[in-house]
Design an enzyme around this catalytic site. Structure first.
Site, PDB file in Angstrom:
ATOM      1  N   CYS A  27       0.613  -1.205   0.053  1.00  0.00           N
ATOM      2  CA  CYS A  27       0.052  -0.034  -0.064  1.00  0.00           C
ATOM      3  C   CYS A  27       0.739   1.468  -0.118  1.00  0.00           C
ATOM      4  O   CYS A  27       0.590   2.072  -0.839  1.00  0.00           O
ATOM      5  CB  CYS A  27      -0.963  -0.011   1.323  1.00  0.00           C
TER       6      CYS A  27
ATOM      7  N   HIS B 290      -2.567   6.543   4.740  1.00  0.00           N
ATOM      8  CA  HIS B 290      -1.552   5.745   4.872  1.00  0.00           C
ATOM      9  C   HIS B 290      -0.156   6.262   4.345  1.00  0.00           C
ATOM     10  O   HIS B 290       0.807   5.473   3.879  1.00  0.00           O
ATOM     11  CB  HIS B 290      -1.901   4.433   3.903  1.00  0.00           C
TER      12      HIS B 290
END
Length: 525
Positions: free
Chosen positions: A71, A127
């Protein structure tokens, strides 16, 4: 004339500057999380994705498009245009308890577009760092943010746990994040908290609301506001879907009772909810008079996680691996303003290309202080030109344990985990991760209860060469029959490695504990 570009992660939306030169295009970038290569209708999924299929058919499918295996590296490259070897993100993701983030001296796409007069908004997953407020979205170029700062959590309660990390402890959670009670052993330290924010403020009223619905609704609200604004819009929508945990409302799961594997069935429901949301966003663009001037782009952030319902067949490997199944992404560009439809592009493209491509789309250029590794691909997307790139550095991770024996001196060390693509050829070195081909699950197969492959200590192979244009499933290893090509690509890796900054993967900081911050994950320095 106003233009809207919508991006779905697996891509960024790119538009030509309109002839009148009076208005810049609106940009909407949509990213899906852990969305497998197989898991869209036009790649053979056994579940329905009617909105995605129609949008892709009406636009340009990007069929030689690459992201990163996990990610944070993908999202950082999308935002900054910089390879992870140049931002210190070579080794893993940014865990909630770790005190680091994307370097603050690397400006983001939002910074650039804000400088071009855009109103900039982020919805969903961040993130990219949270331990200092300077790493959070409102300090990285966005005017507003609604979503979560960590990397994965419960879809209804917005709650997640993390445990101690450092580079000497292998990540043990197959899903990437822990839910309450998932302690690996008694030595683990666990920190748990909520993570849903409106701007910088915790949101406490959405417990029980499915996140895919929530983020769709917030995006539509921004589209409605944009319809009456003269300021161009940049909307970055990063869905939580379809990352684990496996959760979806029953109404989306019930149509797939024919899928016998429980987790694949839930995953199908998660995809359907996301597909519906994308359809609703498209409808909102039409209802607000924006559709005719819209470009819509969809991208994943990495390959599907087979242990959480995803699938990448017929590609080899999956999320976290350097095989094609971990990095070849679903992506397309669509919308009336694109001016092209029914096209399939097999030109080479990488997630780091979006920033310079967007710059061209809005009729501007990155100044000399910006040093992206990405290439401008707008001519390829909008006019069918050849790709601006001939190679991709997939990664060089010097902190993954070395594997096997060194075969060549005075060049890149083939024991190091790395991969590079040059032309049609891809070289993999070191330990690339699980090397299986995983077909869509059948009734007798439960991939969630299987374990990720443990490499046989006797298996010391650490070098592979493939012609991925002819052999995208990576079946025929050419490393023994084409040694000259191996040496050539090792030299390319050596050149890249000479420019790398040290990896950044600090130990977890106990001061992260949400109990010290009102029960929410957030800055602690």
């Amino acid at each position: 004339m106003k233009i809207v570009c919508v991006f779905f992660v697996s891509f960024v939306c790119l538009l030509e500057k309109f002839a009148d030169g009076k208005k810049s295009p609106n940009i909407v970038f949509i990213v899906s999380d852990d969305y497998g290569f197989r898991d869209i209708g036009y790649h053979g999924a056994e579940f329905a994705t009617p909105n995605l299929d129609k949008l892709a058919a009406d636009g340009v499918k990007l069929e030689n498009y690459y992201v990163q295996p996990i990610c944070s590296p993908t999202r950082s490259q999308l935002m900054t245009g910089r390879y992870q070897i140049h931002t210190g993100l070579q080794h893993s993701i940014i865990w909630p308890s770790q005190p680091y983030g994307v370097p603050l001296d690397d400006p983001t796409m939002a910074d650039f577009l804000r400088g071009q007069g855009y109103s900039t908004h982020a919805v969903g997953k961040w993130h990219l760092g949270l331990y200092k407020k300077e790493h959070t979205p409102l300090h990285r170029g966005f005017d507003s943010f609604y979503g979560y700062w960590t990397g994965g959590e419960d879809y209804y309660k917005y709650y997640v746990c993390d445990r101690f990390h450092n580079r000497t402890i292998r990540d043990l959670s197959a899903s990437g994040f822990l839910l309450p009670g998932q302690i690996n052993n008694q030595q683990d330290v666990e920190w748990c908290g909520y993570d849903l924010r409106d701007g910088n403020e915790p949101v406490t009223t959405m417990n029980g609301t499915y996140s895919t619905h929530l983020y769709t609704r917030k995006s539509i609200e921004l589209i409605e506001k944009a319809s009456s604004s003269k300021q161009p819009l940049f909307l970055y929508l990063a869905y939580q879907a379809v990352h684990s945990p496996m959760e979806a409302p029953d109404k989306y799961i019930k149509p797939y009772s024919f899928i016998k594997n429980k987790y694949r069935r839930i995953y199908a429901g998660m995809v359907s909810a996301m597909d519906e949301g994308i359809g609703n966003i498209t409808a909102a663009l039409k209802q607000n008079g924006l559709w005719e001037d819209t470009i819509l782009i969809f991208t994943t952030d990495n390959g599907g996680q087979i242990l959480a319902g995803g699938n990448n067949w017929p590609l080899r490997g999956y999320k976290r691996t350097l095989w094609e199944g971990g990095m070849r992404g679903v992506g397309f560009v669509s919308g009336p303003a694109l001016g092209r439809s029914g096209q399939i592009s097999k030109e080479l493209m990488h997630v780091s290309d979006w920033l310079p491509t967007v710059a061209d789309m809005v009729g501007s250029k990155l100044n000399s202080s910006w040093k992206p590794d990405g290439e401008n691909q707008w001519p390829m997307i909008s006019k069918g030109k050849r790709s601006a790139r001939s190679q991709i550095l997939h990664n060089i991770d010097i902190w993954t344990p070395l594997k096997g024996n060194r075969l060549y001196n005075n060049t890149f060390d083939n024991r190091v985990r790395a991969a590079v693509r040059v032309g049609d050829y891809k070289l993999i070195t070191g330990d690339p991760g699980d090397d299986r081909w995983i077909p869509p699950p059948h009734e007798e197969i439960d991939l969630m209860t299987s374990k990720e492959k443990v490499t046989d200590p006797a298996d010391t192979k650490n070098l592979w060469l493939f012609n991925v244009r002819k052999d995208p499933s990576e079946v025929i290893d050419l490393s023994l029959t084409m040694p000259e090509k191996v040496v050539e690509l090792l030299a390319v890796l050596a050149t890249y490695n000479a420019t790398a900054v040290p990896p950044n993967y600090p130990p977890s900081d106990p001061n992260c504990d949400p109990k010290l911050h009102g029960g929410y994950w957030g800055p602690w320095e």
